[in-house]
Design an enzyme around this catalytic site. Structure first.
Site, PDB file in Angstrom:
ATOM      1  N   SER A  60       0.842  -1.184   0.000  1.00  0.00           N
ATOM      2  CA  SER A  60       0.000   0.000   0.000  1.00  0.00           C
ATOM      3  C   SER A  60       0.883   1.240   0.000  1.00  0.00           C
ATOM      4  O   SER A  60       1.816   1.340   0.807  1.00  0.00           O
ATOM      5  CB  SER A  60      -0.907   0.002   1.236  1.00  0.00           C
ATOM      6  OG  SER A  60      -1.578   1.236   1.356  1.00  0.00           O
ATOM      7  N   ARG A  99     -27.700 -29.399 -35.678  1.00  0.00           N
ATOM      8  CA  ARG A  99     -26.644 -28.400 -35.783  1.00  0.00           C
ATOM      9  C   ARG A  99     -27.210 -27.025 -35.465  1.00  0.00           C
ATOM     10  O   ARG A  99     -27.405 -26.202 -36.349  1.00  0.00           O
ATOM     11  CB  ARG A  99     -26.041 -28.403 -37.192  1.00  0.00           C
ATOM     12  CG  ARG A  99     -25.280 -29.657 -37.504  1.00  0.00           C
ATOM     13  CD  ARG A  99     -24.663 -29.542 -38.897  1.00  0.00           C
ATOM     14  NE  ARG A  99     -24.009 -30.769 -39.251  1.00  0.00           N
ATOM     15  CZ  ARG A  99     -22.692 -30.953 -39.210  1.00  0.00           C
ATOM     16  NH1 ARG A  99     -21.915 -29.976 -38.819  1.00  0.00           N
ATOM     17  NH2 ARG A  99     -22.167 -32.090 -39.550  1.00  0.00           N
TER      18      ARG A  99
END
Length: 167
Positions: A60, A99
């Site tokens: 940090s 398909r």
């Protein structure tokens, strides 16, 4: 002539792909659960566990002592993305005829992303697990503050019952 088995076309059988996608999402979710627990235990005020210190990761700029749970962040973000990817694959299950158009074609990228997310989350959490730091003093302090005494669950009774069954 080739003695091939008689089976429906693979285009119409989406269940296997959907099963793989769901299994990947479950694995990612389990890694996310681990990440959530570790990240909660690492919060200020709890401080019972934290990720390993890795240079260049999790620091940090405002608080030099802070160690952000970046490994947990990777697994948690994967766990949040996985359900949407699986939903897209599940949506292709009721394909039309042999398909279906569009459904199975959309599976490849989503499935590839699920594999990438699973691999990334697993790698991140392996690093976390291998280097996880446990603060026993914080655990003791939190238990004392909770006022539970030494009875923190049924574990001793369960172990005793399992051992009694083996005799």
């Amino acid at each position: 002539a080739l003695d091939l088995p008689d089976a429906p076309p693979w285009h119409a059988r989406r269940g296997g792909i959907a099963g793989i996608a769901a299994a990947l999402a479950i694995a990612i979710g389990a890694l996310g659960k681990m990440a959530r627990d570790v990240s909660l235990l690492a919060q200020n005020g709890i401080g019972e566990a934290r990720e390993p210190a890795i240079p260049g990761r999790g620091g940090s700029s405002a608080m030099a002592h802070k160690r952000n749970p970046t490994g947990c962040q990777i697994a948690l973000s994967a766990a949040l993305r996985a359900p949407g990817l699986v939903a897209g694959i599940l949506a292709g299950l009721p394909a039309e005829q042999e398909r279906g158009l569009g459904g199975w074609q959309a599976e490849g990228p989503a499935l590839a992303e699920l594999f990438l997310l699973a691999g990334g989350a697993a790698e991140a959490m392996a690093t976390v697990a291998e280097g996880l730091e446990i603060d026993e003093a914080a655990i003791a302090r939190n238990l004392a503050a909770a006022g539970l005494g030494s009875d923190i669950g049924e574990s001793p009774a369960l172990v005793a019952a399992l051992l009694a069954r083996q005799d």
